[in-house]
Design a protein around this motif. Structure first.
Motif, mmCIF file in Angstrom:
data_model
loop_
_atom_site.group_PDB
_atom_site.id
_atom_site.type_symbol
_atom_site.label_atom_id
_atom_site.label_comp_id
_atom_site.label_asym_id
_atom_site.label_seq_id
_atom_site.Cartn_x
_atom_site.Cartn_y
_atom_site.Cartn_z
ATOM 1 N N GLN A 169 -119.300 52.699 44.309
ATOM 2 C CA GLN A 169 -117.794 53.629 44.574
ATOM 3 C C GLN A 169 -118.413 54.737 45.708
ATOM 4 N N SER A 170 -119.863 55.284 45.274
ATOM 5 C CA SER A 170 -120.474 56.236 46.192
ATOM 6 C C SER A 170 -120.979 55.681 47.241
ATOM 7 N N ARG A 171 -121.060 54.533 47.343
ATOM 8 C CA ARG A 171 -121.542 53.786 48.818
ATOM 9 C C ARG A 171 -123.065 54.078 48.604
ATOM 10 N N LEU A 172 -123.837 54.383 47.616
ATOM 11 C CA LEU A 172 -125.237 54.592 47.583
ATOM 12 C C LEU A 172 -125.617 53.115 47.884
ATOM 13 N N VAL A 173 -125.209 52.023 47.327
ATOM 14 C CA VAL A 173 -125.742 50.707 47.378
ATOM 15 C C VAL A 173 -124.482 49.758 47.869
ATOM 16 N N PRO A 174 -124.959 48.664 48.899
ATOM 17 C CA PRO A 174 -123.476 47.928 49.013
ATOM 18 C C PRO A 174 -123.389 46.783 48.079
ATOM 19 N N THR A 175 -124.397 46.652 47.112
ATOM 20 C CA THR A 175 -124.142 45.668 45.933
ATOM 21 C C THR A 175 -125.216 45.861 44.759
ATOM 22 N N LEU A 176 -124.869 45.801 43.592
ATOM 23 C CA LEU A 176 -125.739 46.066 42.482
ATOM 24 C C LEU A 176 -126.902 45.104 42.524
ATOM 25 N N ALA A 177 -126.933 44.116 43.582
ATOM 26 C CA ALA A 177 -128.248 42.992 43.470
ATOM 27 C C ALA A 177 -129.316 43.790 44.276
ATOM 28 N N GLY A 178 -129.167 44.978 44.788
ATOM 29 C CA GLY A 178 -130.289 45.750 45.620
ATOM 30 C C GLY A 178 -129.660 46.617 46.638
ATOM 31 N N SER A 179 -130.356 47.675 46.977
ATOM 32 C CA SER A 179 -129.788 48.469 47.931
ATOM 33 C C SER A 179 -130.323 48.048 49.535
ATOM 34 N N GLY A 180 -131.389 47.149 49.458
ATOM 35 C CA GLY A 180 -131.723 46.727 50.999
ATOM 36 C C GLY A 180 -132.382 47.790 51.657
ATOM 37 N N ARG A 181 -132.552 48.841 51.018
ATOM 38 C CA ARG A 181 -133.543 49.935 51.719
ATOM 39 C C ARG A 181 -134.478 50.473 50.590
ATOM 40 N N ASN A 182 -134.939 51.849 50.833
ATOM 41 C CA ASN A 182 -136.118 52.344 50.294
ATOM 42 C C ASN A 182 -135.472 53.084 48.685
ATOM 43 N N LEU A 183 -134.353 52.360 48.143
ATOM 44 C CA LEU A 183 -133.818 53.087 47.134
ATOM 45 C C LEU A 183 -133.529 51.855 46.193
ATOM 46 N N ALA A 184 -133.887 52.545 44.681
ATOM 47 C CA ALA A 184 -133.615 51.549 43.625
ATOM 48 C C ALA A 184 -133.012 52.802 42.633
ATOM 49 N N GLY A 185 -132.311 52.039 41.581
ATOM 50 C CA GLY A 185 -131.725 52.977 40.418
ATOM 51 C C GLY A 185 -131.388 52.142 39.338
ATOM 52 N N THR A 186 -130.541 53.104 38.467
ATOM 53 C CA THR A 186 -130.125 52.580 37.150
ATOM 54 C C THR A 186 -128.795 52.813 36.991
ATOM 55 N N LEU A 187 -128.006 52.141 36.242
ATOM 56 C CA LEU A 187 -126.652 52.588 35.653
ATOM 57 C C LEU A 187 -126.670 53.110 34.317
ATOM 58 N N TYR A 188 -125.719 53.916 34.067
ATOM 59 C CA TYR A 188 -125.757 54.620 32.871
ATOM 60 C C TYR A 188 -124.491 54.744 32.150
ATOM 61 N N LEU A 189 -123.192 54.724 32.962
ATOM 62 C CA LEU A 189 -121.960 54.534 32.425
ATOM 63 C C LEU A 189 -121.491 53.189 32.149
ATOM 64 N N LEU A 190 -120.921 52.973 31.098
ATOM 65 C CA LEU A 190 -120.167 51.588 30.866
ATOM 66 C C LEU A 190 -119.075 51.666 31.712
#
Length: 340
Positions: A119-140
């Motif tokens: 929703q924040s548009r940090l990534v286009p899909t949870l499968a991967g950002s496609g750029r220099n960015l990775a991350g984790t989810l923390y909210l159910l």
């Protein structure tokens, strides 16, 4: 040069080459080095990873973040950790609106404590950002949170304190609105005014809670909002005084204040989970953009028994088989875990 001296030099060179690498990790924080930050560093220590951590804290002032990003671009650490939605957006930008003159686009960045990276548009899909960015989810997902809340008590009107200064607050509000018809509740929103400093004022909280109570709210949703978290005792205390149960999306309002319940991932677990991801990038050379954004599999159902007693709203017996009970003198051990 004598043979023994040559052998000694060769041995020293071999030992130096065998020494594990040391990494420079820069952590851009929003409200200090809290549990997730400490959990991240703790995992490096437990794995005996040599690392130098540079911490920069915005202290909930978003105006300070661009300076930290500029410093990271200049220092070029091996990895940047961005804590929270506001910091992450300022650090790397939205996936389709990167400004290479101000965002970090050529250093690996890992985010954590971001409420909704899609929703924040940090990534286009949870499968991967496609750029220099990775991350984790923390909210159910909010739907799962609402199901868990309804397993404890029924509700028809959910109250929400909206903080326009934080992206997490807007994301949570939109998620709740999207679920309202499915779960059969109406959403009552009170907006906190923003002052000249770009932040709400704690002095406005009691009046907004009173307005929610007057509107007949039967459950207050405590969003993952840094400002509200800093005022968690005030928010939950005002709600409790009006016999309004509070459901929290993060742990501190339950364990350190007067929220009744929460279903969540603990922040220290999020920090360690994110650190494991970071080490895949640093040690294994994994491309950040190819790593999936995932949620830890373990979560906690927290119930504050002291608050339940004051509300006269005791948990159904089946919940006691899975819940972690917290809450002062009335607290007992559940699932072998000590009370907070």
């Amino acid at each position: 040069m004598s043979r023994w001296l040559l052998a000694l030099l060769l041995h020293a060179a071999a030992a130096a080459s065998a020494e594990p690498p040391s990494y420079h990790v820069m952590m851009l924080l929003y409200r200090g080095c809290e549990e997730a930050c400490r959990g991240f560093q703790d995992h490096f220590g437990r794995q005996q990873v040599r690392a130098r951590f540079t911490l920069r804290d915005a202290d909930q002032d978003a105006r300070r973040i661009p300076g930290f990003v500029a410093e990271a671009r200049r220092l070029r650490p091996d990895l940047v950790v961005a804590w929270g939605t506001t910091v992450a957006l300022e650090t790397v930008g939205q996936w389709d609106a990167v400004d290479r003159s101000r965002h970090i686009a050529d250093i690996p960045v890992v985010f954590m404590a971001v409420s909704d990276p899609l929703q924040s548009r940090l990534v286009p899909t949870l499968a991967g950002s496609g750029r220099n960015l990775a991350g984790t989810l923390y909210l159910l997902p909010v739907a799962e949170q609402l199901r868990a809340a309804r397993a404890y008590l029924d509700f028809r009107r959910i109250g929400f304190l909206y903080n326009p200064a934080e992206a997490n607050s807007l994301n949570s509000l939109q998620d709740l609105r999207a679920q309202a018809s499915h779960f059969g509740f109406s959403l009552v929103v009170e907006t906190l005014p923003i002052g000249a400093n770009g932040q709400p004022s704690a002095g406005d909280i009691p009046g907004r809670i009173a307005a929610l109570a007057a509107a007949g709210v039967d459950l207050l949703y405590f969003s993952p909002d840094s400002f509200l978290n800093s005022q968690r005792r005030l928010v939950t205390g005002e709600a409790l005084a009006r016999q309004m149960p509070v459901f929290a999306a993060a742990e501190a309002p339950v364990t350190q204040a007067d929220a009744l319940l929460g279903v969540l991932n603990r922040y220290d677990q999020i920090g360690r989970f994110t650190a494991r991801l970071a080490l895949r990038i640093l040690r294994e050379g994994a491309p950040p953009g190819e790593l999936p954004i995932e949620l830890p599999r373990q979560f906690s159902y927290l119930i504050n028994l002291r608050v339940a007693h004051r509300l006269g709203r005791y948990p159904p017996l089946p919940l006691l088989d899975i819940a972690e009970i917290v809450g002062g003198p009335a607290c007992t051990r559940t699932k072998g875990k000590a009370c907070d």
